[in-house]
Design a protein around this motif. Structure first.
Motif, PDB file in Angstrom:
ATOM      1  N   TYR A   1       1.014  -1.182  -0.186  1.00 15.51           N
ATOM      2  CA  TYR A   1       0.080   0.026   0.014  1.00 15.51           C
ATOM      3  C   TYR A   1       0.948   1.264   0.129  1.00 15.51           C
ATOM      4  N   TRP A   2       0.365   2.207  -0.858  1.00 12.58           N
ATOM      5  CA  TRP A   2       1.532   3.482  -0.800  1.00 12.58           C
ATOM      6  C   TRP A   2       0.628   4.631  -1.000  1.00 12.58           C
ATOM      7  N   LYS A   3       0.817   5.682  -0.218  1.00  8.55           N
ATOM      8  CA  LYS A   3       0.261   6.576   0.008  1.00  8.55           C
ATOM      9  C   LYS A   3       0.840   7.701  -1.092  1.00  8.55           C
ATOM     10  N   LEU A   4      -0.105   8.541  -1.760  1.00  4.91           N
ATOM     11  CA  LEU A   4       0.455   9.516  -2.605  1.00  4.91           C
ATOM     12  C   LEU A   4      -0.066  10.666  -2.423  1.00  4.91           C
ATOM     13  N   ASN A   5       0.715  11.777  -1.654  1.00 11.01           N
ATOM     14  CA  ASN A   5      -0.002  13.263  -1.502  1.00 11.01           C
ATOM     15  C   ASN A   5      -0.062  13.840  -2.705  1.00 11.01           C
ATOM     16  N   PRO A   6      -0.863  14.841  -2.680  1.00 10.02           N
ATOM     17  CA  PRO A   6      -0.982  15.773  -4.137  1.00 10.02           C
ATOM     18  C   PRO A   6       0.236  16.109  -4.535  1.00 10.02           C
TER      19      PRO A   6
ATOM     20  N   GLU B   1       2.793  14.066  -5.713  1.00 14.07           N
ATOM     21  CA  GLU B   1       3.641  13.025  -5.803  1.00 14.07           C
ATOM     22  C   GLU B   1       3.521  11.966  -6.705  1.00 14.07           C
ATOM     23  N   THR B   2       4.649  11.297  -7.055  1.00 17.44           N
ATOM     24  CA  THR B   2       4.535  10.381  -7.988  1.00 17.44           C
ATOM     25  C   THR B   2       5.182   8.801  -7.408  1.00 17.44           C
ATOM     26  N   PHE B   3       4.642   7.763  -8.085  1.00 18.06           N
ATOM     27  CA  PHE B   3       5.401   6.508  -7.606  1.00 18.06           C
ATOM     28  C   PHE B   3       5.687   5.822  -8.928  1.00 18.06           C
ATOM     29  N   ALA B   4       7.043   5.349  -9.172  1.00 17.25           N
ATOM     30  CA  ALA B   4       7.427   4.678 -10.144  1.00 17.25           C
ATOM     31  C   ALA B   4       7.385   3.127  -9.986  1.00 17.25           C
TER      32      ALA B   4
END
Length: 727
Positions: free
Chosen positions: A281-286, A288-291
């Motif tokens: 589970y990975w939280k992304l704040n406004p 932010e990106t996830f690769a």
């Protein structure tokens, strides 16, 4: 051009030397996969056929037209919860608790060169052979965006993929699935080949027909694991080593992964590969990106050997560190099976001196040189030399080894911590464990929390300070347990699902710092042997210890399965003592060498314990490997037989076809048996080859089409190695 876009038909055409990959912007912006296979020049947008399917849902935009349903339309990167009920590539929980995601095309760009992935390994951008396509998609109801990256490597017939998910909302979102690739086939008539095992039995190839429902190849152990390799092959039922269509998918990732093969009732097969969602589970704040990690895909119409050669070329030339490309590892002598942890400096000098007399080029000191390490229950985490064992220290001892005319290597296990250590006494919160719950132990050790930058920096500083003044040529990097009790005391409750991936990123960060600081050092990956044999590790280490099982006969299956995606040059393979410590089996020292020639050749024994005949054999073996390693380990590798026969045969051919090394292993002998003929492969059929071991001169055509008769061997588990030299 490797990548073009047909503006009229909205079709993306990705082309390598022999293959094509196509997808298009379909109705309402859905990104629809069209084709992957042999190279075709024109767009095949005629392939999709729209039909009305009973009990299937339709996008809102279709109104009363029911001929388009997402459960049949093959999306390039399918979302979740909007009527595509097959395995999704991406799943997101929004701030309001909803979890639908419906990606549509926004834009794209094409450029020369290759993308990189911040903080993670990927195939290297070398030369002018790469092109990149970026396709931006956005959810129809939110500002969640995904950019799909496609890298096209024409010369190796390889296409890479990864995705970057961006939160453009004003509130946080939570990723629950973020896979690297989705691949679709309009058929259910395929076979699946995957690679299962356990400690000491890694990467056994199993081939089964795909079936309706889901088949999952995965790991939730925190590592890619001994149990399944993060690779898979799909092929036609009729595909053999030499003919037929086959597809490969390999992840450049060293942590928890999942590859799902799913077949539906409409005779469609979908493959989704990436990070395992069960531990993610990975939280992304406004903002932010996830690769996601990289996936490496390839297609071959020339059978399984052709597919393997694509991956071998990519690993050798576009993945491992460039300074080690086509550079064999020095023939090494490791003291582990000779002494285990119980040794002192003079004992090691005696072993190293005896190895030097036989022709060994490097001595490697294994576990036991540091901290309180008097047994396997203590000392991990304290990377300072135990001066009671090594009075000269690492710097002094390495100089003594170099004084013998040998290179020097050393073992570390920097991801681990023993409870009986100075580091644990000072920082018990630095290990992965749940407060208030007794931790699971494996080898009586715990895992350091590499999601924390301060832990990574501390371990780096220890290793740097201990090694900076030493003459070190080689580091064996071990990792000897699976991850349990997943909890970081540095992460809040809502971010504990990020630990496993953050750990892998910390592992890569430390590898990057050490390999950049010590670029001259050759690293070897190890994880209880072959428990982390993946492309992520190979980005930093040009070789990986293939298995802790050093029994030559067991290695037949292990190295056979490994060879489907990884070249022999990256396989750690050594001659060890007999009876073998793992199986108790005894085979001749020449049979042991026959398997080790196809890898990073070395020895796991005490040369002082060898008899005169064995010492002479070792001298011959080392000389043979020095002369022929660039063929046996770096040539094109051919699996000439399966591994279930009474005999096994395999060979490597130099790229210029001027030499080859061929090995035949008699698994079981029998009385009054006929002659076995082996048809060789990969030779120049017009050339004449000398085979000194047989006193023969034969054309490549004769050797490949008529075959070579094998000598009668009246013994089980006996290997013969033959050299082919073009006249």
């Amino acid at each position: 051009m490797g990548i073009t876009f047909n503006e009229e038909k909205k079709v993306f055409l990705l082309k390598t030397k022999n293959t094509s990959y196509q997808f298009r912007v379909a109705e309402f912006g859905f990104l629809e996969h069209l084709y992957y296979g042999r190279r075709v020049e024109e767009a095949v947008d005629y392939i999709p056929v729209r039909l009305r399917h009973g009990f299937e849902a339709n996008p809102y935009e279709m109104k009363q037209d029911r001929t388009l349903c997402l459960d049949v339309l093959e999306q390039e990167y399918p979302g979740f919860g909007v009527s595509d009920f097959k395995t999704s590539a991406c799943s997101i929980i929004h701030a309001d608790g909803s979890n639908c995601i419906d990606f549509r095309y926004v834009s794209h760009r094409i450029y020369n060169g290759k993308y990189t992935i911040e903080g993670m390994p990927s195939l290297r951008n070398k030369g002018d052979d790469w092109m990149t396509l970026e396709v931006v998609l956005q959810d129809v109801a939110t500002k969640v965006e995904v950019t799909l990256f496609y890298g096209v490597l024409e010369s190796c017939d390889v296409i890479t993929r990864h995705a970057v998910i961006r939160n453009l909302e004003d509130t946080e979102i939570t990723l629950h699935a973020a896979h690297s690739t989705c691949l679709s086939f309009p058929t259910d008539e395929m076979d699946q080949i995957d690679f299962y095992g356990s400690w000491g039995h890694e990467r056994n190839a199993q081939r089964t027909p795909v079936r309706h429902g889901k088949t999952v190849v995965d790991s939730i152990r925190g590592i890619s694991s001994h149990y399944y390799n993060p690779t898979i092959v799909l092929c036609d039922h009729e595909t053999t080593e030499t003919a037929g269509d086959c597809y490969g998918v390999a992840l450049v990732y060293s942590g928890n992964f999942q590859i799902t093969v799913e077949v539906n009732d409409f005779k469609q097969t979908r493959v989704v590969a990436g990070i395992h969602p069960d531990t993610f589970y990975w939280k992304l704040n406004p903002g932010e990106t996830f690769a996601t990690p990289e996936a490496v895909m390839s297609f071959s119409a020339a059978g399984l050997t052709g597919l393997s050669h694509h991956y071998h070329d990519v690993v050798r030339h576009f993945l491992i560190p460039g300074q080690f490309e086509n550079q064999r590892c020095p023939v090494l002598l490791n003291n582990w099976e000779a002494t285990m942890i119980d040794f002192d400096e003079e004992q090691l000098m005696q072993i190293a001196s005896a190895g030097k007399e036989l022709g060994v080029e490097m001595f490697v000191m294994d576990d036991g040189w540091f901290g309180r390490r008097t047994n396997e229950f203590r000392g991990l985490g304290d990377w300072q030399c135990n001066l009671e064992k090594l009075p000269s220290g690492i710097a002094g001892f390495s100089k003594r080894i170099h004084g013998l005319g040998l290179k020097f290597g050393i073992w570390i296990e920097p991801e681990m911590i023993s409870e009986d250590s100075r580091l644990y006494e000072e920082h018990p919160d630095w290990c992965i464990a749940i407060p208030g719950r007794k931790p699971t132990r494996q080898r009586y050790q715990l895992i350091l929390d590499y999601s924390r930058d301060e832990v990574v920096e501390y371990i780096f500083d220890q290793i740097y300070n201990e090694f900076k003044d030493a003459e070190i040529d080689y580091i064996k990097w071990d990792m000897n347990r699976s991850m349990t009790d997943r909890f970081s005391q540095a992460l809040p409750a809502e971010r504990q699902g990020e630990l496993c991936h953050r750990y892998v990123l910390g592992f890569y960060k430390l590898m990057e710092k050490l390999t950049t600081t010590f670029p001259q050092i050759r690293f070897e990956g190890c994880c209880g042997g072959g428990g982390r044999f993946d492309m992520g590790v190979l980005y930093y280490a040009p070789q990986i210890w293939c298995s802790d099982d050093t029994d030559a006969i067991e290695r037949i299956c292990i190295q056979h399965g490994t060879s489907f995606f990884y070249p022999p040059s990256v396989m750690g393979a050594h001659v060890s003592v007999c009876p073998n410590q793992q199986t108790g089996r005894s085979v001749s020292i020449d049979t042991r060498a026959a398997l080790a020639y196809y890898g990073t050749f070395g020895y796991e024994l005490d040369p002082n314990e060898l008899n005169d005949e064995e010492k002479e054999a070792v001298k011959r073996q080392i000389q043979y490997y020095q002369e022929h390693a660039l063929t046996s380990a770096f040539g094109k590798y051919y699996r000439l037989t399966g591994v279930g026969h009474e005999f096994v045969a395999f060979m490597s051919v130099a790229d210029d076809q001027k030499s080859a090394v061929f090995s035949f292993v008699q698994r079981r002998t029998s009385a009054n048996k006929g002659i076995i003929y082996i048809k060789l492969r990969g030779l120049n059929e017009a050339a004449v080859y000398t085979i000194p071991e047989l006193g023969l001169e034969l054309s490549g055509a004769s050797l490949m089409y008529a075959g070579l008769p094998m000598p009668v061997i009246k013994a089980d588990n006996t290997a013969k190695t033959f050299t082919l030299i073009q006249k």
